[in-house]
Design a protein around this motif. Structure first.
Motif, PDB file in Angstrom:
ATOM      1  N   SER A 197     -43.832  38.952  40.591  1.00  0.00           N
ATOM      2  CA  SER A 197     -42.699  38.302  41.411  1.00  0.00           C
ATOM      3  C   SER A 197     -42.916  39.234  43.107  1.00  0.00           C
ATOM      4  N   GLN A 198     -43.467  40.596  43.233  1.00  0.00           N
ATOM      5  CA  GLN A 198     -43.774  40.697  44.741  1.00  0.00           C
ATOM      6  C   GLN A 198     -45.108  40.718  45.033  1.00  0.00           C
ATOM      7  N   ASP A 199     -45.816  39.981  44.092  1.00  0.00           N
ATOM      8  CA  ASP A 199     -47.105  39.605  44.919  1.00  0.00           C
ATOM      9  C   ASP A 199     -46.663  38.262  45.593  1.00  0.00           C
ATOM     10  N   LYS A 200     -46.282  37.396  44.538  1.00  0.00           N
ATOM     11  CA  LYS A 200     -45.387  35.607  45.237  1.00  0.00           C
ATOM     12  C   LYS A 200     -44.602  35.871  46.320  1.00  0.00           C
ATOM     13  N   LEU A 201     -44.107  36.991  46.610  1.00  0.00           N
ATOM     14  CA  LEU A 201     -43.233  37.259  47.733  1.00  0.00           C
ATOM     15  C   LEU A 201     -44.416  37.806  48.350  1.00  0.00           C
ATOM     16  N   CYS A 202     -45.169  38.482  48.359  1.00  0.00           N
ATOM     17  CA  CYS A 202     -46.437  38.897  49.501  1.00  0.00           C
ATOM     18  C   CYS A 202     -47.085  37.725  49.915  1.00  0.00           C
ATOM     19  N   ASN A 203     -46.789  36.875  49.561  1.00  0.00           N
ATOM     20  CA  ASN A 203     -47.668  36.173  49.430  1.00  0.00           C
ATOM     21  C   ASN A 203     -46.888  35.236  50.775  1.00  0.00           C
ATOM     22  N   LEU A 204     -45.972  35.035  50.827  1.00  0.00           N
ATOM     23  CA  LEU A 204     -44.573  34.583  51.541  1.00  0.00           C
ATOM     24  C   LEU A 204     -44.397  35.820  52.591  1.00  0.00           C
ATOM     25  N   ILE A 205     -44.589  36.553  52.415  1.00  0.00           N
ATOM     26  CA  ILE A 205     -44.982  37.653  53.523  1.00  0.00           C
ATOM     27  C   ILE A 205     -46.016  37.353  54.658  1.00  0.00           C
ATOM     28  N   ASP A 206     -46.849  37.235  53.537  1.00  0.00           N
ATOM     29  CA  ASP A 206     -48.653  37.054  54.789  1.00  0.00           C
ATOM     30  C   ASP A 206     -48.574  35.441  55.162  1.00  0.00           C
ATOM     31  N   LYS A 207     -47.384  34.286  54.598  1.00  0.00           N
ATOM     32  CA  LYS A 207     -47.355  33.032  55.728  1.00  0.00           C
ATOM     33  C   LYS A 207     -46.407  33.363  56.598  1.00  0.00           C
ATOM     34  N   ALA A 208     -45.287  34.248  56.113  1.00  0.00           N
ATOM     35  CA  ALA A 208     -44.654  34.169  57.791  1.00  0.00           C
ATOM     36  C   ALA A 208     -45.288  35.099  58.457  1.00  0.00           C
ATOM     37  N   GLY A 209     -46.483  35.055  58.459  1.00  0.00           N
ATOM     38  CA  GLY A 209     -47.449  35.922  59.757  1.00  0.00           C
ATOM     39  C   GLY A 209     -46.490  37.399  60.659  1.00  0.00           C
ATOM     40  N   PHE A 210     -45.984  38.260  59.492  1.00  0.00           N
ATOM     41  CA  PHE A 210     -45.940  39.942  60.128  1.00  0.00           C
ATOM     42  C   PHE A 210     -46.723  40.076  60.720  1.00  0.00           C
ATOM     43  N   PRO A 211     -47.270  41.101  61.554  1.00  0.00           N
ATOM     44  CA  PRO A 211     -47.921  41.829  62.213  1.00  0.00           C
ATOM     45  C   PRO A 211     -48.804  42.677  60.873  1.00  0.00           C
TER      46      PRO A 211
END
Lengths: 494, 144
Positions: free
Chosen positions: A190-204
């Motif tokens: 779940s955290q791996d998939k969430l992290c994909n979205l964090i990456d997509k959201a463009g956090f530095p």
């Protein structure tokens, strides 16, 4: 209807460090198994000390720019993350069911609660405001400003694989800190998939990092001087250790720990509504929840007690256990074979110590053709006393212990004889009794005609006694205060 | 039709979505057979798909680990479904189908009232829309 599984192929998870997906060099790889089907759904590396240190370095480097990013800009990253989570709501929920075993309704509930924390953190420009007073003396002004501290990390439990890190991460980064998530290796997808979205959201790069690992990774984070604070959710035994080690190294800490929650059912409770609430409290999430009901204290005459027991047992015996992606299923399996073994040990102990087994969940009955390995049906003990092992210790499974008290005073004595204080609930039609209960009970989350007293994202997640170590709690304004330090400025101009 | 026990919020929502989609398809088919009332019938099909969105928004907006989403009793899908084979090729049987669907929404709204009140309220709103639709259907059938 059985919903489609979102994960088709087993993948080996990578760490997410400094905005890059990085293969771990560790030769220790653990299997992530779907507890309902017992099929492999992923492989998770147990990262090395060096890899954890690299994640801390990346977060430290990112902090310098991130803390200077205006709060309104930081909030916009979270807005984007919220949007992505909504778009992927069903996917995220089904992944939780696959790796944890909970039902799809429970997983969606978890996703929603996670998103709500992102939403609350989006209002950081308002939440993070300090305050000021002009003319504390003639021509002198004073103001308080809140500032981030640096790198924080979270060590979450396995029972809410998506939501628990979201009690903390959104507030940490919204306030200008950088963050490291070390998911539970039991259900890290779940955290791996969430992290994909964090990456997509463009956090530095480096603002949010995910490092997979076990006890050594946790220990490295606890010892690392670059880590300013730790949030932990898990057992009291480990939580005390985390609290102690954070104290030794001067870190801030939120440690949300074990529970043994008492639900008091008064004779004037509306049983028709109370029973479904109790089913959800005792058996929802297969009892693997720090807000789960554990002990039900029935206050009333023999007739009421008998009626309560028979209604409670009848309702529990109808609960359908099975694979959480089957929409007709009401409870899923325990998260692992070890979890089940542990719960079975408690059931045996209950029988040995003389409690009356009114419903034996060891007689496995499941919907569909799945291995019984992690399944356990609802189990109910009657004639339980607070000093029995099953009345005293956290079981973390679908086991209910029924007790009796003469009156509310007697019920409160039982509750206060237990070392924990996470949640406690009362079911009654009397406002007077409810108020008295609310006033006197020593528990951090209190439910009145509510079986799971889970605070919304804009309220702190409470906890007292051996259920919580720290000062400020996760979620809402308390999280904002936890992740910031107050600086007072006094100024005059000549 | 396969009997499904609607004993969880998820099962009720999936059934509701299917009901609205089946209903939309029905109105589209009727529209293709009845050119005179085609526009009105297609607007009903559109409304059915809007109803799906209303239900989804209500459910996904409030579902929480705190609510008793799996423990409110059960309904049998068999009592409420649309059987495609029994659909008449004109408007004559449609009133009965509308009654059945409304009965489902009201029964489900009652069950969910204490546990998922937002979804319960959404169901009641849909019943109101469907009653208005029935009135329009009565008018055109009376005139027709």
């Amino acid at each position: 209807m059985i919903l489609e599984e979102p994960i088709k192929e087993t993948e080996k998870l990578k760490n997410y460090i400094d905005g890059e997906w990085v293969d771990s060099q560790s030769d220790q790889i653990l299997d992530v198994v779907n507890p309902a089907t017992f099929k492999l759904v992923g492989k998770v590396p147990i990262s090395t000390r060096q890899e954890v240190e690299r994640a801390v370095e990346a977060a430290e480097e990112a902090f310098e720019d991130w803390r200077d990013t205006p709060p309104v800009t930081r909030a916009r990253y979270l807005f984007r993350l919220k949007g992505l989570m909504e778009e992927n709501f069903e996917f995220l929920s089904r992944v939780q069911t696959m790796e944890h075993g909970k039902t799809i309704d429970e997983s969606r509930g978890e996703t929603r609660r996670g998103i709500e924390n992102v939403e609350v953190a989006c209002s950081i420009p308002s939440l993070m405001m300090g305050y000021n007073l002009e003319d504390i003396a003639v021509g002198i002004d004073e103001q308080l400003i809140r500032q981030p501290l640096g790198v924080f990390c979270t060590l979450p439990a396995f029972n809410f694989p998506l939501m628990i890190p979201l009690w903390f991460m959104p507030y940490a980064v919204a306030t200008g800190n950088t963050f490291i998530i070390k998911p539970s290796p039991r259900d890290p997808l779940s955290q791996d998939k969430l992290c994909n979205l964090i990456d997509k959201a463009g956090f530095p790069p480096g603002v949010v990092n995910v490092i997979h690992g076990g006890a050594e990774a946790a220990s490295t984070l606890l010892e690392h001087p670059g880590i300013k604070g730790v949030t932990f959710v898990g057992s009291t035994r480990v939580g005390k250790e985390v609290y102690k080690r954070c104290g030794e190294t001067g870190k801030r800490v939120i440690a949300q720990c074990s529970a043994k929650n008492f639900l008091v059912v008064m004779e004037d409770a509306v049983l028709e509504s109370t029973i479904p609430s109790l089913m959800s409290s005792f058996f929802g999430n297969t009892g693997q929840r720090c807000l789960s009901g554990a002990n039900a204290i029935v206050v009333g005459k023999d007739g009421f007690y008998d009626k309560f027991i028979s209604t409670f047992v009848k309702a529990a015996s109808k609960i359908r256990a099975g694979y959480g992606l089957d929409e007709s299923v009401q409870i899923g399996p325990l998260q692992s074979k070890d979890s089940k073994e542990r719960v079975l040990g408690y059931i045996e102990k209950g029988v040995e110590e003389g409690a009356k087994l009114r419903l034996d969940g060891r007689k496995i009955k499941i919907v569909g053709d799945y291995p019984e390995i992690c399944f356990l049906n609802p189990t109910i003990f009657d004639d339980v006393s607070p000093d029995m092992t099953i009345g005293r210790e956290e079981i973390f499974g679908p086991v209910a212990s029924i007790m009796r008290a003469e009156d509310l005073d007697g019920a409160l004595d039982m509750i206060h004889g237990n070392p924990y204080g996470n949640a406690s609930c009362i079911f009654t039609s009397s406002g007077k009794l409810a108020r008295e209960f609310q006033h006197r009970v020593r528990a951090g989350n209190v439910g009145i005609n509510i079986g799971i007293a889970a605070p919304m994202a804009f309220f702190p997640f409470g906890g007292m006694n051996d259920s919580f170590f720290g000062v400020l709690h996760g979620q809402g304004m308390e999280a904002v205060r936890f992740f910031t330090e107050s600086k007072v400025v006094i100024q005059r101009w000549f | 039709m396969v009997l499904v026990k609607l004993n969880t919020a998820s099962a009720i929502i999936s059934f509701t979505k299917k009901l609205e989609e089946d209903s939309a398809i029905l109105y589209e088919e009727l529209a293709s057979l009845d050119k005179e009332r085609g526009e009105m019938l297609l607007s009903f099909a559109k409304e059915n798909r809007d109803n799906k969105t209303i239900v989804e928004r209500a459910y996904y907006g409030v579902i929480s680990d705190q609510v008793e989403s799996s423990f409110f009793g059960e309904l049998d899908s068999e009592e409420y479904g649309i059987d495609a084979e029994k659909i008449p090729p004109d408007l004559s049987g449609i009133m009965e189908i509308e009654e059945t669907i409304q009965r489902f929404y009201l029964d489900a709204a009652k069950r969910l009232r204490s546990f998922l009140p937002d979804v319960s309220n959404a169901f009641k709103r849909i019943v109101k829309r469907r009653r208005k639709r029935q009135e329009r259907l009565s008018e055109v059938m009376g005139n027709g």
